[in-house]
Design a protein around this motif. Structure first.
Motif, PDB file in Angstrom:
ATOM      1  N   ARG A  49       0.836  -1.376  -0.042  1.00 19.77           N
ATOM      2  CA  ARG A  49       0.076  -0.055   0.175  1.00 19.77           C
ATOM      3  C   ARG A  49       0.925   0.936   0.182  1.00 19.77           C
ATOM      4  N   CYS A  50       2.218   1.079   0.407  1.00 17.47           N
ATOM      5  CA  CYS A  50       3.075   2.485   0.460  1.00 17.47           C
ATOM      6  C   CYS A  50       3.444   2.977  -0.846  1.00 17.47           C
ATOM      7  N   ILE A  51       3.130   4.176  -0.791  1.00 18.47           N
ATOM      8  CA  ILE A  51       3.642   4.854  -2.188  1.00 18.47           C
ATOM      9  C   ILE A  51       4.904   5.823  -1.955  1.00 18.47           C
ATOM     10  N   GLY A  52       5.551   5.694  -0.816  1.00 21.46           N
ATOM     11  CA  GLY A  52       6.837   6.490  -0.504  1.00 21.46           C
ATOM     12  C   GLY A  52       6.656   7.675  -0.614  1.00 21.46           C
ATOM     13  N   CYS A  53       5.683   8.443  -0.209  1.00 25.04           N
ATOM     14  CA  CYS A  53       5.444   9.815  -0.009  1.00 25.04           C
ATOM     15  C   CYS A  53       6.281  10.542   1.159  1.00 25.04           C
ATOM     16  N   GLN A  54       6.764   9.749   2.178  1.00 24.89           N
ATOM     17  CA  GLN A  54       7.713  10.027   3.200  1.00 24.89           C
ATOM     18  C   GLN A  54       6.868  11.056   4.327  1.00 24.89           C
ATOM     19  N   ALA A  55       5.487  11.014   4.212  1.00 21.38           N
ATOM     20  CA  ALA A  55       4.693  11.772   5.053  1.00 21.38           C
ATOM     21  C   ALA A  55       4.841  11.239   6.318  1.00 21.38           C
ATOM     22  N   CYS A  56       5.240   9.936   6.551  1.00 18.42           N
ATOM     23  CA  CYS A  56       5.425   9.431   8.072  1.00 18.42           C
ATOM     24  C   CYS A  56       6.810   9.577   8.410  1.00 18.42           C
ATOM     25  N   VAL A  57       7.716   9.991   7.827  1.00 16.42           N
ATOM     26  CA  VAL A  57       9.272  10.440   8.023  1.00 16.42           C
ATOM     27  C   VAL A  57       8.865  11.825   8.635  1.00 16.42           C
ATOM     28  N   ILE A  91      12.172   5.596   8.837  1.00 15.13           N
ATOM     29  CA  ILE A  91      12.563   6.139   7.288  1.00 15.13           C
ATOM     30  C   ILE A  91      11.856   5.270   6.144  1.00 15.13           C
ATOM     31  N   ILE A  92      11.863   5.563   5.099  1.00 18.37           N
ATOM     32  CA  ILE A  92      11.168   4.828   4.140  1.00 18.37           C
ATOM     33  C   ILE A  92      12.419   4.732   2.923  1.00 18.37           C
ATOM     34  N   LYS A  93      12.530   3.394   2.687  1.00 19.36           N
ATOM     35  CA  LYS A  93      13.598   2.828   1.729  1.00 19.36           C
ATOM     36  C   LYS A  93      12.986   2.280   0.548  1.00 19.36           C
ATOM     37  N   CYS A 189      -0.132   8.663   7.395  1.00 15.13           N
ATOM     38  CA  CYS A 189      -0.217   8.090   6.268  1.00 15.13           C
ATOM     39  C   CYS A 189      -1.603   8.152   5.410  1.00 15.13           C
ATOM     40  N   PRO A 190      -1.420   8.791   4.301  1.00 15.49           N
ATOM     41  CA  PRO A 190      -2.715   8.885   3.559  1.00 15.49           C
ATOM     42  C   PRO A 190      -3.197   7.583   2.633  1.00 15.49           C
ATOM     43  N   ARG A 191      -2.535   6.518   2.895  1.00 12.96           N
ATOM     44  CA  ARG A 191      -2.930   5.295   2.304  1.00 12.96           C
ATOM     45  C   ARG A 191      -3.103   4.110   3.434  1.00 12.96           C
ATOM     46  N   GLU A 192      -3.155   4.423   4.373  1.00 15.33           N
ATOM     47  CA  GLU A 192      -3.060   3.549   5.699  1.00 15.33           C
ATOM     48  C   GLU A 192      -2.027   2.261   5.488  1.00 15.33           C
ATOM     49  N   ALA A 193      -0.935   2.427   4.964  1.00 12.88           N
ATOM     50  CA  ALA A 193      -0.005   1.623   4.512  1.00 12.88           C
ATOM     51  C   ALA A 193       0.627   1.207   5.865  1.00 12.88           C
ATOM     52  N   VAL A 194       0.559   2.144   6.971  1.00 11.97           N
ATOM     53  CA  VAL A 194       0.946   1.814   8.078  1.00 11.97           C
ATOM     54  C   VAL A 194      -0.141   2.233   9.122  1.00 11.97           C
ATOM     55  N   ILE A 195      -0.805   1.372   9.931  1.00 11.85           N
ATOM     56  CA  ILE A 195      -1.626   1.607  10.719  1.00 11.85           C
ATOM     57  C   ILE A 195      -1.361   0.811  12.418  1.00 11.85           C
TER      58      ILE A 195
END
Ligand code: SF4
Ligand code: SF4
Length: 299
Positions: A49-57, A91-93, A189-195
């Motif tokens: 689900r992650c799009i790598g937007c780095q909003a979480c970072v 971090i997002i890698k 996270c806008p994608r709920e890739a991390v909940i």
């Protein structure tokens, strides 16, 4: 002073009794497996689900008051860390396979069920806190950095460039969770890739996703049992094993459990030498008696 017959017999009897029974605690079998508390919380990261937007970072840094990391080749205009460091807890890698496949990968502390960092910390500066979150008390830390060596995920970082350095690692935004909030990464996270949620609920959710879309996912929930279990769980895309994302194959035992059980096994190994000493002691006593030594002593 020469030994009396009674003292020799008492010594032999004690050694034999210890060999036969041992202390219940010292000679018990493998230690019970550590588990998280029933109200444990965690994170579930779904790489598909992650799009790598780095909003979480970005939000992690804001929520934890972390300074920008401008030491990358891109220069001072960018806060673009390459990996976890003393200014970056999350971090997002990007994984790029030889077959052209790609996947994002979120890295932070895994909040191990039986954390090696806390196990080696002699003054409990790292500890398993409420709801199973692995917390850090900078006031106790002496900077030995054993935790860095022990962590199988290479998570704890050290503030080498400060006058009073501390260890830096994700604490699952416990300052927010304690007030009923949720970690900043999950909130952003806008994608709920991390909940964020209860650990048991997250485990069930992850298994449900695997069962519901088996062609979408690599068929495993990382962290369910890996390294004794972690409170941060992962799902990866079909065809991309977790090792490719930097999550090591640790087996199902935690590092502390392995080392503690090894210590117990070594201690148990003392039984054989003690038994041998008891037998030898008895042989010495018999020889000693047959030579008439100890006569006239205490009965
Ligand atoms: S991932 Fe490393 S730092 Fe985090 S709890 Fe586990 S051992 Fe400790
Ligand atoms: S905010 Fe969500 S989608 Fe964006 S990088 Fe982080 S985990 Fe991925």
């Amino acid at each position: 002073m020469s030994p009396t017959r009674r003292s020799v017999l008492k010594g032999i009897a004690s050694a034999a009794a210890l060999a036969a029974t041992g202390s219940p605690e010292a000679f018990a079998g493998p230690l019970p497996k550590k588990t998280s508390p029933s109200d444990a919380v965690g994170l579930l990261y779904d790489a598909t689900r992650c799009i790598g937007c780095q909003a979480c970072v970005v939000k992690c840094k804001e929520a934890n008051g972390m300074p920008p990391d401008t030491g990358t080749p891109r220069g001072a205009m960018y806060d673009a860390p390459d990996d976890l460091n003393s200014k970056t807890k999350n971090i997002i890698k990007l994984y790029k396979g030889e077959d052209g496949r790609t996947s994002f990968m979120k890295a932070q502390c895994m909040h191990c069920v039986d954390p090696a960092c806390a196990s080696v910390c002699m003054i409990s500066a790292l500890y398993k806190g409420p709801r199973g979150i692995v917390a850090y008390d900078p006031g106790k830390c002496v900077g030995c950095r054993y935790c860095q060596t022990a962590c199988p995920f290479n998570v704890p970082k050290y503030e080498w460039n400060t006058a009073f350095p501390k260890i830096v690692k994700c604490e699952m935004c416990r300052h927010l969770v304690e007030k009923g909030g949720i970690p900043a990464c999950a909130a952003a996270c806008p994608r709920e890739a991390v909940i964020f949620g209860g650990l048991e609920t997250l485990r069930a959710d992850a298994k449900g996703r695997l069962a519901g879309e088996p062609k979408r996912y690599f068929p495993k929930v990382y962290g369910e049992t890996d390294g004794g279990g972690t409170q941060v769980l992962y799902l990866s895309a079909a065809g991309i094993p977790f090792e490719k994302l930097g999550l090591p194959d640790l087996g199902n035992e935690s590092g502390p459990a392995l080392s503690e059980n090894l210590s117990h096994a070594v201690y148990q190994g003392f039984i054989a030498p003690i038994a041998l000493y008891a037998v030898l002691g008895f042989a010495v006593y018999r020889s000693w008696r047959s030579q008439g030594l100890g006569k006239g002593g205490e009965e």
